[in-house]
Scaffold this active site. Structure first.
Site, PDB file in Angstrom:
ATOM      1  N   GLY A 176      -3.855  -3.043  -1.837  1.00 58.59           N
ATOM      2  CA  GLY A 176      -2.282  -2.567  -2.298  1.00 58.59           C
ATOM      3  C   GLY A 176      -2.013  -2.868  -3.882  1.00 58.59           C
ATOM      4  O   GLY A 176      -2.820  -3.170  -4.638  1.00 58.59           O
ATOM      5  N   ARG A 220     -10.625  10.065  -2.597  1.00 65.07           N
ATOM      6  CA  ARG A 220      -9.329  11.075  -1.617  1.00 65.07           C
ATOM      7  C   ARG A 220      -9.079  12.132  -1.791  1.00 65.07           C
ATOM      8  O   ARG A 220      -9.240  12.385  -4.013  1.00 65.07           O
ATOM      9  CB  ARG A 220      -8.287  10.644  -0.993  1.00 65.07           C
ATOM     10  CG  ARG A 220      -7.671   9.212   0.259  1.00 65.07           C
ATOM     11  CD  ARG A 220      -6.465   8.786   0.513  1.00 65.07           C
ATOM     12  NE  ARG A 220      -7.098   8.197   1.082  1.00 65.07           N
ATOM     13  CZ  ARG A 220      -7.563   9.071   2.625  1.00 65.07           C
ATOM     14  NH1 ARG A 220      -7.228  10.297   3.023  1.00 65.07           N
ATOM     15  NH2 ARG A 220      -7.837   8.563   3.859  1.00 65.07           N
ATOM     16  N   ASP A 224       1.009  -9.137   2.239  1.00 64.03           N
ATOM     17  CA  ASP A 224      -1.004  -8.230   1.889  1.00 64.03           C
ATOM     18  C   ASP A 224      -1.478  -8.808   0.993  1.00 64.03           C
ATOM     19  O   ASP A 224      -0.981  -9.738   0.778  1.00 64.03           O
ATOM     20  CB  ASP A 224       0.220  -6.937   0.441  1.00 64.03           C
ATOM     21  CG  ASP A 224      -1.045  -5.916   0.799  1.00 64.03           C
ATOM     22  OD1 ASP A 224      -1.746  -6.268   0.431  1.00 64.03           O
ATOM     23  OD2 ASP A 224      -0.640  -4.704   0.419  1.00 64.03           O
ATOM     24  N   ASN A 225      -2.336  -9.421   0.975  1.00 69.87           N
ATOM     25  CA  ASN A 225      -3.407  -9.674   0.182  1.00 69.87           C
ATOM     26  C   ASN A 225      -3.683  -9.084  -0.644  1.00 69.87           C
ATOM     27  O   ASN A 225      -4.479  -9.545  -1.840  1.00 69.87           O
ATOM     28  CB  ASN A 225      -4.591  -9.506   1.189  1.00 69.87           C
ATOM     29  CG  ASN A 225      -5.785  -8.885   1.759  1.00 69.87           C
ATOM     30  OD1 ASN A 225      -5.469  -7.241   1.127  1.00 69.87           O
ATOM     31  ND2 ASN A 225      -7.150  -8.715   2.327  1.00 69.87           N
ATOM     32  N   TYR A 279     -14.513   1.778   9.186  1.00 70.13           N
ATOM     33  CA  TYR A 279     -13.271   1.951   9.435  1.00 70.13           C
ATOM     34  C   TYR A 279     -13.049   2.379  11.255  1.00 70.13           C
ATOM     35  O   TYR A 279     -12.501   2.099  12.632  1.00 70.13           O
ATOM     36  CB  TYR A 279     -12.846   2.730   8.360  1.00 70.13           C
ATOM     37  CG  TYR A 279     -11.105   3.570   8.719  1.00 70.13           C
ATOM     38  CD1 TYR A 279     -10.215   2.516   8.451  1.00 70.13           C
ATOM     39  CD2 TYR A 279     -10.894   4.900   8.736  1.00 70.13           C
ATOM     40  CE1 TYR A 279      -9.458   3.027   8.248  1.00 70.13           C
ATOM     41  CE2 TYR A 279      -9.631   5.068   8.763  1.00 70.13           C
ATOM     42  CZ  TYR A 279      -8.665   4.007   8.414  1.00 70.13           C
ATOM     43  OH  TYR A 279      -7.582   4.527   8.203  1.00 70.13           O
ATOM     44  N   SER A 318      -4.888  -1.534   6.034  1.00 67.93           N
ATOM     45  CA  SER A 318      -6.665  -1.858   6.434  1.00 67.93           C
ATOM     46  C   SER A 318      -6.622  -0.643   4.949  1.00 67.93           C
ATOM     47  O   SER A 318      -5.938   0.020   4.147  1.00 67.93           O
ATOM     48  CB  SER A 318      -6.802  -0.255   7.743  1.00 67.93           C
ATOM     49  OG  SER A 318      -7.565  -0.145   7.483  1.00 67.93           O
ATOM     50  N   TYR A 354      -3.442  -6.088  25.682  1.00 71.59           N
ATOM     51  CA  TYR A 354      -2.102  -6.645  25.264  1.00 71.59           C
ATOM     52  C   TYR A 354      -0.660  -6.652  26.041  1.00 71.59           C
ATOM     53  O   TYR A 354       0.054  -6.838  26.507  1.00 71.59           O
ATOM     54  CB  TYR A 354      -1.617  -6.612  23.661  1.00 71.59           C
ATOM     55  CG  TYR A 354      -2.514  -8.610  23.073  1.00 71.59           C
ATOM     56  CD1 TYR A 354      -3.699  -8.478  23.069  1.00 71.59           C
ATOM     57  CD2 TYR A 354      -1.336  -9.569  22.992  1.00 71.59           C
ATOM     58  CE1 TYR A 354      -4.249  -9.539  22.892  1.00 71.59           C
ATOM     59  CE2 TYR A 354      -2.102 -10.414  22.596  1.00 71.59           C
ATOM     60  CZ  TYR A 354      -3.181 -10.624  22.357  1.00 71.59           C
ATOM     61  OH  TYR A 354      -3.715 -12.220  22.113  1.00 71.59           O
ATOM     62  N   GLY A 403       0.794  -1.088   0.006  1.00 68.96           N
ATOM     63  CA  GLY A 403       0.068   0.267  -0.259  1.00 68.96           C
ATOM     64  C   GLY A 403       1.135   1.054   0.069  1.00 68.96           C
ATOM     65  O   GLY A 403       1.832   1.260   0.191  1.00 68.96           O
ATOM     66  N   PHE A 404       0.214   2.007   0.174  1.00 64.41           N
ATOM     67  CA  PHE A 404       0.936   4.035   0.153  1.00 64.41           C
ATOM     68  C   PHE A 404       1.808   3.491   0.993  1.00 64.41           C
ATOM     69  O   PHE A 404       3.327   3.819   1.095  1.00 64.41           O
ATOM     70  CB  PHE A 404      -0.591   4.849   0.129  1.00 64.41           C
ATOM     71  CG  PHE A 404       0.146   6.273   0.132  1.00 64.41           C
ATOM     72  CD1 PHE A 404       1.470   6.449  -0.422  1.00 64.41           C
ATOM     73  CD2 PHE A 404      -0.347   6.904   1.686  1.00 64.41           C
ATOM     74  CE1 PHE A 404       1.984   7.861   0.025  1.00 64.41           C
ATOM     75  CE2 PHE A 404      -0.157   8.457   1.927  1.00 64.41           C
ATOM     76  CZ  PHE A 404       1.078   8.602   1.048  1.00 64.41           C
TER      77      PHE A 404
HETATM   78  N1  UDP Z   1     -13.272  15.642  -0.826  1.00 62.36           N
HETATM   79  C1  UDP Z   1     -14.035  16.349  -1.707  1.00 62.36           C
HETATM   80  N2  UDP Z   1     -13.864  16.109  -3.103  1.00 62.36           N
HETATM   81  C2  UDP Z   1     -12.933  15.192  -3.531  1.00 62.36           C
HETATM   82  C3  UDP Z   1     -12.625  13.805  -2.750  1.00 62.36           C
HETATM   83  C4  UDP Z   1     -12.860  14.374  -1.244  1.00 62.36           C
HETATM   84  O1  UDP Z   1     -14.408  17.678  -1.797  1.00 62.36           O
HETATM   85  O2  UDP Z   1     -13.627  14.813  -4.550  1.00 62.36           O
HETATM   86  C5  UDP Z   1     -13.473  16.135   0.137  1.00 62.36           C
HETATM   87  C6  UDP Z   1     -13.676  15.524   1.672  1.00 62.36           C
HETATM   88  O3  UDP Z   1     -15.404  15.587   1.688  1.00 62.36           O
HETATM   89  C7  UDP Z   1     -13.103  15.432   2.659  1.00 62.36           C
HETATM   90  C8  UDP Z   1     -11.723  16.152   2.799  1.00 62.36           C
HETATM   91  O4  UDP Z   1     -12.197  16.329   0.688  1.00 62.36           O
HETATM   92  O5  UDP Z   1     -14.008  16.911   3.252  1.00 62.36           O
HETATM   93  C9  UDP Z   1     -10.484  15.137   2.272  1.00 62.36           C
HETATM   94  O6  UDP Z   1     -11.267  13.913   1.888  1.00 62.36           O
HETATM   95  P1  UDP Z   1     -10.696  12.735   2.172  1.00 62.36           P
HETATM   96  O7  UDP Z   1     -11.299  11.533   1.350  1.00 62.36           O
HETATM   97  O8  UDP Z   1      -9.663  12.716   0.623  1.00 62.36           O
HETATM   98  O9  UDP Z   1     -10.145  12.055   3.302  1.00 62.36           O
HETATM   99  P2  UDP Z   1     -11.182  12.326   4.859  1.00 62.36           P
HETATM  100  O10 UDP Z   1     -10.496  13.267   5.826  1.00 62.36           O
HETATM  101  O11 UDP Z   1     -12.570  12.636   4.914  1.00 62.36           O
HETATM  102  O12 UDP Z   1     -11.036  10.835   5.109  1.00 62.36           O
END
Ligand code: UDP
Length: 329
Positions: A39, A189, A34-35, A148, A78, A162, A13-14
């Site tokens: 990833g 994201r 990793d599964n 999550y 995760s 633990y 993963g990242f």
């Molecule tokens: N967001 C956005 N446009 C997108 C994707 C995400 O405005 O295309 C916003 C999302 O609503 C959040 C923030 O960017 O408020 C960060 O989102 P991300 O999914 O990166 O991570 P989070 O911090 O929410 O887990």
């Protein structure tokens, strides 16, 4: 002297892949696991030819066996984006709970020190800003992010148990929004979403009115903080992140400037339970680890943009999320 041996889950993963690089560079023997649900082996392809690296294709939600001694276990497996939790909610719960339990058991059997990747999500939609480690959070257990958030909260509780009951050496890092090369372009994201949109010549989608804030940490800074925490003797949770807070709308404007796109910001519906504000209080990391972020957003974004530009065009236009349908068991 025999090399120290470290197991890193979520190695493809990242963050896992950057950790593998760091531990290889520090002279460790690294076992990556990793599964490959979220990833990508490309992230660690360069390590396979090394003598001090090996890879196990395994899902840590099932019993984990690793031959030989282990000095450290770092649990970074995760799904970690809101789109992923929606698509694979059960796997997300299992890897944080059952996976953590298996790895704690393994660490205990091997006498290894275990570090778990927790998250700012355990603070939920926080009512205090910035968030210190003492804040208990404002989390909706049954909302879309609950799978999550609650898995990670359970993970912390299990790890602490633990530590106190078995005397296991444990470390807990609470990771705030992090970015850099090897983020998945289509994981939903905000940073890959905005840069991907700019590169494809599409408008940038701001969710809600864009007044919600995040604080973005460059991956090298985060890895340094995790490395220091692992080698410290501090067993309570520590926030690692960059306190430089920005609204998502401002962030979109920065990406427009960085990429030189002629597209604009457009508004889309705000996802359920999207935290309104997020910023780490890093007093503990400063005092206990002597750590603070060094890479400014301007520098970090430049490097990350170069990375996304260097990807093959197919990656950019492949909107297909992986097919997760068989994984929700
Ligand atoms: N967001 C956005 N446009 C997108 C994707 C995400 O405005 O295309 C916003 C999302 O609503 C959040 C923030 O960017 O408020 C960060 O989102 P991300 O999914 O990166 O991570 P989070 O911090 O929410 O887990």
């Amino acid at each position: 002297m025999e090399k120290k041996r470290v197991l890193i889950t979520g190695a493809a993963g990242f963050l896992g892949s950057h950790l593998c690089d760091r531990f290889i560079n520090e002279g460790y023997y690294v076992i990556g696991m990793d599964n490959l649900i979220t990833g990508d082996l490309q992230n660690i392809e360069h390590l396979f030819r090394l003598e001090n690296f090996e890879f196990y294709h395994h899902d840590v939600s099932n019993y984990v066996h690793v031959p030989g001694k282990l000095d450290y276990v770092l649990h970074f497996a995760s799904p970690a984006s809101p789109i992923d939790y929606l698509k694979i909610p059960i796997q997300t719960l299992k890897v944080g709970s059952l996976g953590t339990h298996n790895l704690l058991g393994l660490s205990k059997a091997k006498g290894a020190r275990m570090l778990i990747a927790s998250t700012s999500e355990i603070y939920g939609d926080p009512s205090v800003n910035p968030q210190p480690e003492e804040y208990w959070g404002n989390v909706n257990p049954v909302g879309p992010r609950g799978v999550y958030d609650e898995a990670k909260r359970f993970q912390e509780a299990m790890t602490m148990a633990y530590h106190t009951f078995h005397g296991l050496e444990t470390r807990i890092v609470r990771i705030f929004n992090t970015y850099g090369p090897r983020m998945r372009l289509n994981d939903g994201r905000v940073l890959p979403a905005f840069i991907g949109q700019a590169l494809r010549g599409e408008d940038l989608t701001v969710f809600g009115d864009g007044s919600q804030t995040r604080s973005f940490c460059y991956v090298d800074d985060l890895i340094e903080g995790i490395y220091r925490l692992l080698l410290s003797d501090y067993a309570q949770p520590v926030n690692i992140g960059n306190p430089d807070e920005i609204t998502i709308r401002q962030f979109g404007e920065e990406i427009i400037k960085l990429t030189g796109t002629t597209q604009k910001l457009v508004t889309k519906e705000l996802p359920v339970d999207d935290p309104k504000q997020r910023r780490p209080d890093i007093t503990k990391a400063r005092e206990i680890l002597g750590w603070e972020p060094k890479v400014s957003r301007a520098e970090g974004l430049k490097i990350t943009y170069e990375y996304f530009k260097s990807l093959p065009k197919e990656a950019l236009f492949n909107r297909e999320h992986k097919d997760f349908t068989t994984y929700n068991r």
